[in-house]
Each structure stands twice: as structure tokens, then as C-alpha cells.
Write an enzyme that holds these catalytic residues in place. Structure first.
Site, PDB file in Angstrom:
ATOM      1  N   GLY A   8     -14.270 -12.756  17.508  1.00 41.09           N
ATOM      2  CA  GLY A   8     -14.573 -14.042  18.430  1.00 41.09           C
ATOM      3  C   GLY A   8     -16.046 -14.295  18.800  1.00 41.09           C
ATOM      4  O   GLY A   8     -16.447 -15.572  18.996  1.00 41.09           O
TER       5      GLY A   8
ATOM      6  N   SER B 218     -23.615 -27.219  -5.841  1.00 38.87           N
ATOM      7  CA  SER B 218     -23.329 -25.889  -6.851  1.00 38.87           C
ATOM      8  C   SER B 218     -22.571 -26.556  -8.088  1.00 38.87           C
ATOM      9  O   SER B 218     -22.839 -26.209  -9.287  1.00 38.87           O
ATOM     10  CB  SER B 218     -22.219 -25.415  -6.145  1.00 38.87           C
ATOM     11  OG  SER B 218     -22.586 -24.275  -5.169  1.00 38.87           O
ATOM     12  N   GLU B 219     -22.134 -27.722  -8.010  1.00 40.71           N
ATOM     13  CA  GLU B 219     -21.374 -28.331  -9.114  1.00 40.71           C
ATOM     14  C   GLU B 219     -22.531 -29.012 -10.128  1.00 40.71           C
ATOM     15  O   GLU B 219     -22.254 -28.864 -11.425  1.00 40.71           O
ATOM     16  CB  GLU B 219     -20.412 -29.521  -8.627  1.00 40.71           C
ATOM     17  CG  GLU B 219     -19.282 -29.274  -7.893  1.00 40.71           C
ATOM     18  CD  GLU B 219     -19.529 -28.887  -6.494  1.00 40.71           C
ATOM     19  OE1 GLU B 219     -20.730 -28.928  -5.852  1.00 40.71           O
ATOM     20  OE2 GLU B 219     -18.555 -28.264  -5.854  1.00 40.71           O
TER      21      GLU B 219
ATOM     22  N   LEU C  33     -36.014 -38.888  -2.873  1.00 39.98           N
ATOM     23  CA  LEU C  33     -35.305 -39.339  -4.028  1.00 39.98           C
ATOM     24  C   LEU C  33     -34.068 -39.668  -3.884  1.00 39.98           C
ATOM     25  O   LEU C  33     -33.528 -40.670  -4.295  1.00 39.98           O
ATOM     26  CB  LEU C  33     -35.217 -37.883  -4.985  1.00 39.98           C
ATOM     27  CG  LEU C  33     -34.530 -37.935  -6.161  1.00 39.98           C
ATOM     28  CD1 LEU C  33     -35.187 -38.755  -7.300  1.00 39.98           C
ATOM     29  CD2 LEU C  33     -34.075 -36.653  -6.893  1.00 39.98           C
TER      30      LEU C  33
ATOM     31  N   GLU D  43     -30.994 -29.733  -2.877  1.00 42.29           N
ATOM     32  CA  GLU D  43     -31.751 -29.636  -4.152  1.00 42.29           C
ATOM     33  C   GLU D  43     -30.853 -29.468  -5.437  1.00 42.29           C
ATOM     34  O   GLU D  43     -30.850 -28.862  -6.247  1.00 42.29           O
ATOM     35  CB  GLU D  43     -32.795 -28.547  -4.071  1.00 42.29           C
ATOM     36  CG  GLU D  43     -33.866 -28.899  -3.115  1.00 42.29           C
ATOM     37  CD  GLU D  43     -35.160 -28.299  -3.157  1.00 42.29           C
ATOM     38  OE1 GLU D  43     -35.451 -27.832  -4.480  1.00 42.29           O
ATOM     39  OE2 GLU D  43     -35.812 -28.152  -2.265  1.00 42.29           O
TER      40      GLU D  43
ATOM     41  N   ARG E 188     -20.065  -2.451  18.006  1.00 39.81           N
ATOM     42  CA  ARG E 188     -18.788  -2.878  18.730  1.00 39.81           C
ATOM     43  C   ARG E 188     -17.787  -2.002  18.427  1.00 39.81           C
ATOM     44  O   ARG E 188     -17.520  -1.317  17.289  1.00 39.81           O
ATOM     45  CB  ARG E 188     -18.447  -4.228  17.780  1.00 39.81           C
ATOM     46  CG  ARG E 188     -17.007  -4.662  18.394  1.00 39.81           C
ATOM     47  CD  ARG E 188     -16.795  -5.214  19.689  1.00 39.81           C
ATOM     48  NE  ARG E 188     -15.675  -5.792  19.893  1.00 39.81           N
ATOM     49  CZ  ARG E 188     -15.357  -6.345  21.139  1.00 39.81           C
ATOM     50  NH1 ARG E 188     -16.313  -6.276  22.194  1.00 39.81           N
ATOM     51  NH2 ARG E 188     -14.203  -6.995  21.356  1.00 39.81           N
TER      52      ARG E 188
HETATM   53  C1  LIG Z   1     -30.414 -31.227   5.379  1.00 42.57           C
HETATM   54  C2  LIG Z   1     -30.443 -32.221   3.936  1.00 42.57           C
HETATM   55  C3  LIG Z   1     -31.777 -32.176   3.499  1.00 42.57           C
HETATM   56  C4  LIG Z   1     -32.322 -32.996   2.600  1.00 42.57           C
HETATM   57  N1  LIG Z   1     -33.455 -33.211   1.729  1.00 42.57           N
HETATM   58  C5  LIG Z   1     -33.565 -33.991   1.147  1.00 42.57           C
HETATM   59  C6  LIG Z   1     -34.994 -34.346   0.759  1.00 42.57           C
HETATM   60  O1  LIG Z   1     -35.976 -34.228   1.373  1.00 42.57           O
HETATM   61  N2  LIG Z   1     -35.113 -35.428  -0.158  1.00 42.57           N
HETATM   62  C7  LIG Z   1     -34.250 -36.002  -0.856  1.00 42.57           C
HETATM   63  O2  LIG Z   1     -34.467 -36.770  -1.906  1.00 42.57           O
HETATM   64  N3  LIG Z   1     -32.952 -35.560  -0.850  1.00 42.57           N
HETATM   65  C8  LIG Z   1     -32.754 -34.493   0.253  1.00 42.57           C
HETATM   66  N4  LIG Z   1     -31.371 -34.222   0.543  1.00 42.57           N
HETATM   67  C9  LIG Z   1     -30.130 -34.768  -0.352  1.00 42.57           C
HETATM   68  C10 LIG Z   1     -29.521 -33.928  -1.325  1.00 42.57           C
HETATM   69  O3  LIG Z   1     -30.467 -33.327  -2.329  1.00 42.57           O
HETATM   70  C11 LIG Z   1     -28.383 -34.603  -1.683  1.00 42.57           C
HETATM   71  O4  LIG Z   1     -27.510 -34.525  -0.587  1.00 42.57           O
HETATM   72  C12 LIG Z   1     -27.539 -33.767  -2.784  1.00 42.57           C
HETATM   73  O5  LIG Z   1     -28.096 -33.875  -3.920  1.00 42.57           O
HETATM   74  C13 LIG Z   1     -26.242 -34.134  -3.170  1.00 42.57           C
HETATM   75  O6  LIG Z   1     -26.160 -35.539  -2.958  1.00 42.57           O
HETATM   76  P1  LIG Z   1     -24.911 -36.463  -2.172  1.00 42.57           P
HETATM   77  O7  LIG Z   1     -24.992 -35.828  -0.980  1.00 42.57           O
HETATM   78  O8  LIG Z   1     -25.045 -37.734  -2.433  1.00 42.57           O
HETATM   79  O9  LIG Z   1     -23.539 -36.113  -2.743  1.00 42.57           O
HETATM   80  P2  LIG Z   1     -22.852 -36.615  -4.067  1.00 42.57           P
HETATM   81  O10 LIG Z   1     -23.832 -36.808  -5.160  1.00 42.57           O
HETATM   82  O11 LIG Z   1     -21.955 -37.731  -3.549  1.00 42.57           O
HETATM   83  O12 LIG Z   1     -21.615 -35.280  -4.265  1.00 42.57           O
HETATM   84  C14 LIG Z   1     -20.501 -35.564  -3.558  1.00 42.57           C
HETATM   85  C15 LIG Z   1     -19.704 -33.988  -4.351  1.00 42.57           C
HETATM   86  O13 LIG Z   1     -19.171 -34.788  -5.879  1.00 42.57           O
HETATM   87  C16 LIG Z   1     -19.962 -33.723  -6.484  1.00 42.57           C
HETATM   88  N5  LIG Z   1     -20.248 -34.257  -7.704  1.00 42.57           N
HETATM   89  C17 LIG Z   1     -21.186 -35.405  -7.929  1.00 42.57           C
HETATM   90  N6  LIG Z   1     -21.265 -35.492  -9.165  1.00 42.57           N
HETATM   91  C18 LIG Z   1     -20.672 -34.566  -9.914  1.00 42.57           C
HETATM   92  C19 LIG Z   1     -20.479 -34.173 -11.345  1.00 42.57           C
HETATM   93  N7  LIG Z   1     -20.994 -35.015 -12.346  1.00 42.57           N
HETATM   94  N8  LIG Z   1     -19.649 -33.337 -11.562  1.00 42.57           N
HETATM   95  C20 LIG Z   1     -19.097 -32.366 -10.779  1.00 42.57           C
HETATM   96  N9  LIG Z   1     -19.150 -32.724  -9.246  1.00 42.57           N
HETATM   97  C21 LIG Z   1     -19.925 -33.747  -9.061  1.00 42.57           C
HETATM   98  C22 LIG Z   1     -20.979 -32.903  -5.874  1.00 42.57           C
HETATM   99  O14 LIG Z   1     -21.079 -31.617  -6.195  1.00 42.57           O
HETATM  100  C23 LIG Z   1     -20.310 -33.117  -4.403  1.00 42.57           C
HETATM  101  O15 LIG Z   1     -19.426 -31.916  -4.287  1.00 42.57           O
HETATM  102  C24 LIG Z   1     -31.039 -33.431   1.659  1.00 42.57           C
HETATM  103  C25 LIG Z   1     -29.805 -33.207   1.967  1.00 42.57           C
HETATM  104  C26 LIG Z   1     -29.447 -32.626   3.226  1.00 42.57           C
HETATM  105  C27 LIG Z   1     -28.000 -32.327   3.537  1.00 42.57           C
END
Ligand SMILES: Cc1cc2nc3c(=O)[nH]c(=O)nc-3n(C[C@H](O)[C@H](O)[C@H](O)COP(=O)(O)OP(=O)(O)OC[C@H]3O[C@@H](n4cnc5c(N)ncnc54)[C@H](O)[C@@H]3O)c2cc1C
Length: 381
Positions: free
Chosen positions: A340, A366-367, A125, A363, A268
Site C-alpha cells: 500500500g 516500443s512498437e 517533430l 522518441e 518493512r
Molecule cells: C512527455 C512527452 C514528451 C514528448 N516530447 C516530444 C518532443 O520534445 N518533441 C516531439 O517532437 N515529440 C515529443 N513527444 C511525442 C512522442 O514522441 C510521441 O508521443 C510518440 O512518438 C508517439 O506518437 P503518438 O503519441 O502520436 O502515438 P501514435 O503514433 O498515435 O501511436 C499510438 C499507438 O499505436 C502504435 N503504433 C503506431 N504506429 C504503429 C505501427 N506502424 N505498428 C505498430 N504499432 C503502431 C504505437 O506504438 C502506440 O502504441 C513527447 C511525448 C510525450 C508524452
């Protein structure tokens, strides 16, 4: 209201726990360093039904309930959260999307080999410019005769490199916005599909995460998954269920981190007594357990509602938000209790602390969970 697990569920927990202790625990750090999902594990996971946990028998699945699913995920995450992330992404995203929206022939062709562990699923996605705002994706699928041709790049895809069957969301009608996105099933080896950069991650390192590139990647019309234009809506429905899985993963991870800290606190000694005798260490352990039990209950409630066929958008988001934030806190306190020794790789606290951060990001961050919850709770203000 019954808050106890059944005897069968307790047995399931013991079975998966024994498996994780025997098959995962000895290799956790080796896999973490190698940054590769141990494919040899798939057959053993499949033998326990863990590659098709919730899918019916006729598709090769183990036909377990959503609560059972949580138990399995918790027990894997308690020992190795990164292997667990791969199992959760396979079951809860790629395979689940085909189960929920696939046609009967698609289920026979693609879901059966996934549920029986012959193949590994991926779900694509996210893109580099569209994460939380996933509907702003740029990957396109253009109709050419009887086929669809995909172009674009997906980012952060679990099993982007090693996945055999990938569900891909792509824009089929830009004018229709989020209602112009459709899902497709693409198999590894299809011309025009290649893995891009493999990510070098903070944690969850045994779960492979890669870019996926589509360059004139042609798939047949029969590989469209669900109704044209419904791909994004369906993806959100998949995520409702997937989030219960990530909540369970966070609960299991927190359980592992708590147990490691508790064990260390008794072992510990400082100032002539176990550090677990000091009130401030006891308070950390007590708070960790209390929060963890709350997270588990929220997660089981969301799963039980799913088992009743009820909509879980609110409950899954609450469970995911609370469990992941709780797990971060528990893992951090786990490091603190180790002093440590929590900062070095000889003890498991360090790895839980690295792995846990994904649970507040993947997925839906938190926001975004708070946005989902607010949309359900605060519509009448
Ligand atoms: C290890 C790993 C595995 C993953 N696996 C998959 C997978 O299999 N398939 C897939 O499709 N994706 C996958 N992802 C992607 C993952 O779902 C996204 O990284 C995630 O949804 C956040 O998107 P972003 O990284 O672009 O962050 P951004 O959307 O750029 O967010 C950056 C920051 O802005 C905040 N933010 C963004 N919009 C808002 C809003 N409207 N209001 C308040 N805050 C906001 C976010 O909460 C975050 O703190 C994976 C990610 C990782 C790290």
C-alpha cells in the site's frame, strides 16, 4: 572487450550522483506537483557541463563521450526522471540537431548559448495527427522572398512553452513526401510563434510539455537547419542518438526504483521478519537487478559504438526497447514490494511508476522500436 568504466567515469558518476542527491532529491515532489521545470536549476546543471554534455569545447560544451553522457543521464534519472527528461531533450534533441547539421555561424549563434545553459532547447517533430508516422506532418514552411513562413501546430513538445531555441520540422515540398521536409531554427519571441495547451501529465511532470502553434511565423533563410528536404532524414539520425539517451534514462530510473524497493524490503517487517527475507520478494529484486544490468550493457554498447563513429540504428533501438520495458517492470515491482505504501506519495515508488511509462512512448514507442529493429534484422527473409 573491456566492460569496466574508467576511473574518470566512476568519478563522473559520483559527481553527478552527489549533485542529484543534494540539488534534486529534496525538491522532487514539489516540482512534480508544480508541473514546471525548475529553470533556476539550469545554471547549476550548466556548471557541471550537463547542458552541453557531448558538444566540443569550442561550442561551450563539456566534450564528454556518449558513454559519459549515459552516466550523467542515468544519475539524474535515478533521482528525478522528469528533470532528466528535460536535460535529455535539451542535449539529445534540440541542441544535438544544431550540432549535427548546423552551419558554423548557426552553431556559434544558437548552440553556444544552449551548451552553456544560457538558453533552453526544444525540438518539434510530433503533431496531433502524426506521431509514430511523423513524416505525415502538416506543418508547412513556404518560401516568401528571402524568408520562410511557417504554419501549423506541433504537439507534445518538451519545453514548447519555456524553450528559447526550437528546432522545427516542416513540409517544404508536399510532393516529395518525407524528402520534402526541412528543419528550421525558431527563437522564442518570434512573431507568429506561440505556445498552445500545456499538458497535464501522468508523470514526468517537472518536464514541461506543450503544444506549439505557428501562425504566419516568418524566419530568415539563414534559419533553415541542414539541407532543404533533408529535415526528416536528419531528424531520424538525431533520434538514433537520442534513443541511447532515453535508454540511459530508463536504466537510471530503474536503478532508483530498484534501490528504493531494496531499501524498503529490508526495513518493512511482516510476520516477524523483513519482507526482503521472503523468497518471492527476493526473486523480484534479483530479477530486477539482472534485467537492469542487461539493459545497462545494451545501452553502453550502443553508446560505445556511437563513440567509435559507427551507425547505431539497430543497437540504439534495441537498447531503448529493452531498457524502457525493463524499467516499466522494475518500477511496477517496486510498487508491489512497497504494498500500500507504493500507492501513496510518501514513498518514491509511486513517482517512478508514473514517470516510467514515458520511456516506452517518447522518441519512438516500443512498437516502433520493434519496427526499426525488424527493418535491420529481417531484411533478407
Ligand atoms: C512527455 C512527452 C514528451 C514528448 N516530447 C516530444 C518532443 O520534445 N518533441 C516531439 O517532437 N515529440 C515529443 N513527444 C511525442 C512522442 O514522441 C510521441 O508521443 C510518440 O512518438 C508517439 O506518437 P503518438 O503519441 O502520436 O502515438 P501514435 O503514433 O498515435 O501511436 C499510438 C499507438 O499505436 C502504435 N503504433 C503506431 N504506429 C504503429 C505501427 N506502424 N505498428 C505498430 N504499432 C503502431 C504505437 O506504438 C502506440 O502504441 C513527447 C511525448 C510525450 C508524452
Amino acid at each position: 572487450m573491456n566492460v569496466s568504466l574508467t576511473e574518470e567515469q566512476e568519478f563522473l558518476r559520483r559527481t553527478v550522483r552527489d549533485f542529484a542527491e543534494a540539488e534534486l532529491r529534496p525538491h522532487v515532489m514539489e516540482w512534480d506537483q508544480a508541473q514546471a521545470f525548475p529553470r533556476e536549476l539550469i545554471a547549476r546543471l550548466a556548471a557541471l557541463g550537463l547542458m552541453g554534455i557531448q558538444f566540443p569545447d569550442e561550442y561551450g560544451g563539456a566534450a564528454m563521450s556518449a558513454v559519459d553522457y549515459c552516466i550523467c543521464i542515468e544519475e539524474l534519472a535515478r533521482v528525478d526522471p522528469s528533470v532528466c527528461l528535460s536535460v535529455a531533450a535539451h542535449n539529445g534533441l534540440g541542441a544535438a540537431h544544431i550540432f549535427m547539421f548546423g552551419t558554423e555561424p548557426q552553431k556559434q549563434q544558437y548552440l553556444v548559448p544552449l551548451a552553456t545553459g544560457q538558453k533552453l532547447a526544444a525540438w518539434a517533430l510530433t503533431e496531433s495527427t502524426s506521431g509514430s508516422d511523423a513524416a505525415a506532418m502538416r506543418t508547412t514552411a513556404t518560401r516568401v522572398g528571402e524568408d520562410w513562413v511557417l504554419n501549423g501546430t506541433k504537439q507534445f513538445i518538451t519545453h514548447g512553452r519555456g524553450g528559447d531555441v526550437m528546432v522545427v520540422m516542416a513540409v517544404t515540398s508536399k510532393a516529395k513526401g518525407s524528402r520534402g521536409i526541412s528543419a528550421f531554427i525558431v527563437e522564442r519571441g518570434t512573431s507568429g510563434l506561440r505556445a498552445g495547451k500545456k499538458e497535464d501529465k501522468l508523470g514526468m511532470r517537472a518536464s514541461e510539455t506543450s503544444e506549439v502553434v505557428f501562425e504566419d511565423c516568418r524566419v530568415s533563410a539563414a534559419q533553415m537547419l541542414g539541407i532543404e528536404g533533408q529535415g526528416f532524414v536528419n531528424a531520424l539520425q538525431v533520434l538514433d542518438a537520442g534513443r541511447i539517451g532515453i535508454a540511459a534514462l530508463a536504466v537510471g530510473l530503474a536503478q532508483g526504483a530498484y534501490e528504493a524497493a531494496r531499501h524498503y524490503a529490508f526495513e518493512r517487517k511482516q510476520f516477524g521478519q523483513p519482507i526482503g527475507a521472503f523468497q518471492s520478494i527476493r526473486a523480484k529484486l534479483v530479477d530486477a537487478w539482472t534485467r537492469l544490468e542487461g539493459a545497462r550493457l545494451l545501452t553502453y554498447r550502443a553508446a560505445a559504438m556511437k563513440d567509435e563513429g559507427r551507425r547505431t540504428t539497430l543497437e540504439a533501438a534495441m537498447a531503448k526497447l529493452h531498457s524502457s520495458e525493463t524499467a516499466v517492470r522494475v518500477a511496477e515491482d517496486g510498487v508491489q514490494i512497497h504494498g500500500g505504501y507504493g500507492f501513496v506519495k510518501d514513498y518514491p515508488a509511486e513517482k517512478y511508476f508514473r514517470d516510467v511509462k514515458l520511456t516506452t512512448i517518447g522518441e519512438g514507442t516500443s512498437e516502433i522500436q520493434r519496427l526499426v529493429i525488424a527493418r535491420q534484422l529481417l531484411t533478407t527473409l
